[in-house]
Design a protein around this motif. Structure first.
Motif, PDB file in Angstrom:
ATOM      1  N   GLU A 150       0.818  -1.214   0.000  1.00  0.00           N
ATOM      2  CA  GLU A 150       0.000   0.000   0.000  1.00  0.00           C
ATOM      3  C   GLU A 150       0.851   1.263   0.000  1.00  0.00           C
ATOM      4  OE1 GLU A 150      -2.104  -3.400   1.289  1.00  0.00           O
ATOM      5  OE2 GLU A 150      -0.453  -2.454   2.339  1.00  0.00           O
ATOM      6  N   ALA A 151       2.012   1.198   0.624  1.00  0.00           N
ATOM      7  CA  ALA A 151       2.871   2.378   0.693  1.00  0.00           C
ATOM      8  C   ALA A 151       3.470   2.703  -0.673  1.00  0.00           C
ATOM      9  CB  ALA A 151       3.974   2.164   1.708  1.00  0.00           C
ATOM     10  N   ARG A 152       3.598   1.718  -1.549  1.00  0.00           N
ATOM     11  CA  ARG A 152       4.179   1.957  -2.866  1.00  0.00           C
ATOM     12  C   ARG A 152       3.148   2.337  -3.911  1.00  0.00           C
ATOM     13  NH1 ARG A 152       7.675  -3.440  -2.882  1.00  0.00           N
ATOM     14  NH2 ARG A 152       5.564  -4.163  -2.677  1.00  0.00           N
ATOM     15  N   THR A 153       1.873   2.111  -3.641  1.00  0.00           N
ATOM     16  CA  THR A 153       0.835   2.390  -4.613  1.00  0.00           C
ATOM     17  C   THR A 153       0.506   3.874  -4.587  1.00  0.00           C
ATOM     18  OG1 THR A 153      -0.083   0.205  -4.240  1.00  0.00           O
ATOM     19  CG2 THR A 153      -1.490   1.795  -5.331  1.00  0.00           C
ATOM     20  N   THR A 154       0.584   4.494  -5.745  1.00  0.00           N
ATOM     21  CA  THR A 154       0.286   5.921  -5.833  1.00  0.00           C
ATOM     22  C   THR A 154      -1.110   6.117  -6.408  1.00  0.00           C
ATOM     23  OG1 THR A 154       1.185   6.108  -8.065  1.00  0.00           O
ATOM     24  CG2 THR A 154       2.722   6.431  -6.231  1.00  0.00           C
ATOM     25  N   GLU A 155      -1.588   7.346  -6.315  1.00  0.00           N
ATOM     26  CA  GLU A 155      -2.885   7.683  -6.900  1.00  0.00           C
ATOM     27  C   GLU A 155      -2.879   7.434  -8.410  1.00  0.00           C
ATOM     28  OE1 GLU A 155      -5.782   8.842  -5.590  1.00  0.00           O
ATOM     29  OE2 GLU A 155      -4.958   8.465  -3.602  1.00  0.00           O
ATOM     30  N   ARG A 156      -1.756   7.692  -9.023  1.00  0.00           N
ATOM     31  CA  ARG A 156      -1.632   7.485 -10.467  1.00  0.00           C
ATOM     32  C   ARG A 156      -1.786   6.006 -10.835  1.00  0.00           C
ATOM     33  NH1 ARG A 156       3.573   9.525 -13.923  1.00  0.00           N
ATOM     34  NH2 ARG A 156       2.881   8.721 -15.923  1.00  0.00           N
ATOM     35  N   ASP A 157      -1.167   5.136 -10.020  1.00  0.00           N
ATOM     36  CA  ASP A 157      -1.294   3.693 -10.246  1.00  0.00           C
ATOM     37  C   ASP A 157      -2.735   3.233 -10.071  1.00  0.00           C
ATOM     38  OD1 ASP A 157       1.411   3.381 -10.757  1.00  0.00           O
ATOM     39  OD2 ASP A 157       1.883   2.898  -8.664  1.00  0.00           O
ATOM     40  N   LEU A 158      -3.390   3.719  -9.034  1.00  0.00           N
ATOM     41  CA  LEU A 158      -4.780   3.342  -8.785  1.00  0.00           C
ATOM     42  C   LEU A 158      -5.687   3.794  -9.924  1.00  0.00           C
ATOM     43  CD1 LEU A 158      -5.060   4.131  -4.970  1.00  0.00           C
ATOM     44  CD2 LEU A 158      -4.875   1.890  -6.053  1.00  0.00           C
ATOM     45  N   ALA A 159      -5.475   5.005 -10.419  1.00  0.00           N
ATOM     46  CA  ALA A 159      -6.283   5.520 -11.521  1.00  0.00           C
ATOM     47  C   ALA A 159      -6.046   4.704 -12.792  1.00  0.00           C
ATOM     48  CB  ALA A 159      -5.966   6.994 -11.762  1.00  0.00           C
ATOM     49  N   ARG A 160      -4.798   4.325 -13.040  1.00  0.00           N
ATOM     50  CA  ARG A 160      -4.476   3.522 -14.224  1.00  0.00           C
ATOM     51  C   ARG A 160      -5.157   2.158 -14.147  1.00  0.00           C
ATOM     52  NH1 ARG A 160      -0.981  -0.326 -15.030  1.00  0.00           N
ATOM     53  NH2 ARG A 160       0.117   0.041 -13.088  1.00  0.00           N
ATOM     54  N   ARG A 161      -5.117   1.535 -12.984  1.00  0.00           N
ATOM     55  CA  ARG A 161      -5.766   0.227 -12.818  1.00  0.00           C
ATOM     56  C   ARG A 161      -7.280   0.331 -12.987  1.00  0.00           C
ATOM     57  NH1 ARG A 161      -2.342  -1.321  -7.558  1.00  0.00           N
ATOM     58  NH2 ARG A 161      -0.377  -1.760  -8.615  1.00  0.00           N
ATOM     59  N   ALA A 162      -7.861   1.390 -12.443  1.00  0.00           N
ATOM     60  CA  ALA A 162      -9.309   1.577 -12.585  1.00  0.00           C
ATOM     61  C   ALA A 162      -9.684   1.779 -14.046  1.00  0.00           C
ATOM     62  CB  ALA A 162      -9.760   2.766 -11.740  1.00  0.00           C
ATOM     63  N   ARG A 163      -8.892   2.560 -14.790  1.00  0.00           N
ATOM     64  CA  ARG A 163      -9.172   2.755 -16.225  1.00  0.00           C
ATOM     65  C   ARG A 163      -9.079   1.437 -16.987  1.00  0.00           C
ATOM     66  NH1 ARG A 163      -5.937   7.308 -15.551  1.00  0.00           N
ATOM     67  NH2 ARG A 163      -4.194   6.244 -16.533  1.00  0.00           N
ATOM     68  N   HIS A 164      -8.090   0.613 -16.627  1.00  0.00           N
ATOM     69  CA  HIS A 164      -7.932  -0.688 -17.280  1.00  0.00           C
ATOM     70  C   HIS A 164      -9.147  -1.581 -17.004  1.00  0.00           C
ATOM     71  CE1 HIS A 164      -6.230  -4.435 -18.683  1.00  0.00           C
ATOM     72  NE2 HIS A 164      -6.444  -4.970 -17.492  1.00  0.00           N
ATOM     73  N   ARG A 165      -9.573  -1.613 -15.768  1.00  0.00           N
ATOM     74  CA  ARG A 165     -10.726  -2.443 -15.417  1.00  0.00           C
ATOM     75  C   ARG A 165     -11.982  -1.979 -16.131  1.00  0.00           C
ATOM     76  NH1 ARG A 165      -9.125  -2.662  -9.052  1.00  0.00           N
ATOM     77  NH2 ARG A 165      -7.479  -4.220  -9.303  1.00  0.00           N
ATOM     78  N   LEU A 166     -12.187  -0.669 -16.191  1.00  0.00           N
ATOM     79  CA  LEU A 166     -13.355  -0.148 -16.907  1.00  0.00           C
ATOM     80  C   LEU A 166     -13.266  -0.452 -18.395  1.00  0.00           C
ATOM     81  CD1 LEU A 166     -13.886   3.248 -15.082  1.00  0.00           C
ATOM     82  CD2 LEU A 166     -15.393   1.269 -15.040  1.00  0.00           C
TER      83      LEU A 166
END
Length: 92
Positions: free
Chosen positions: A10-26
């Motif tokens: 969790e400490a290595r995950t950035t907002e940018r990474d989370l947004a990228r993963r969400a876009r991929h899932r969508l």
């Protein structure tokens, strides 16, 4: 000092990474709905399991529905009120 101590994920995950993963899932969900129409084929194409797909769909379905078409306000009040019954003696 040891520079190579591993930090929690969790400490290595950035907002940018989370947004990228969400876009991929969508994108995967949209592909299944709009392009192929076949969930199994979409999962094979993206290399994910159907269980993973259904988890994502359950998680993101409200977001996808909202973007496609918001629910109509009439849907909440569409049901008619239940008529009240009057006793037979009142009808005479």
């Amino acid at each position: 000092m040891d520079r190579w101590v591993s930090r929690p994920y969790e400490a290595r995950t950035t907002e940018r990474d989370l947004a990228r993963r969400a876009r991929h899932r969508l994108a995967v969900l949209r592909h299944a709905k709009e392009v192929s129409g076949n969930i199994a084929a979409t999962c094979r194409y993206y290399g994910i399991s159907r269980q993973c797909f259904y988890t994502w769909r359950r998680r993101y379905e409200p977001v996808v529905r909202h973007r496609v078409q918001p629910p109509s306000p009439a849907s909440k009040s569409a049901s008619a009120p239940t008529p009240t019954r009057c006793p037979v003696s009142d009808l005479r």
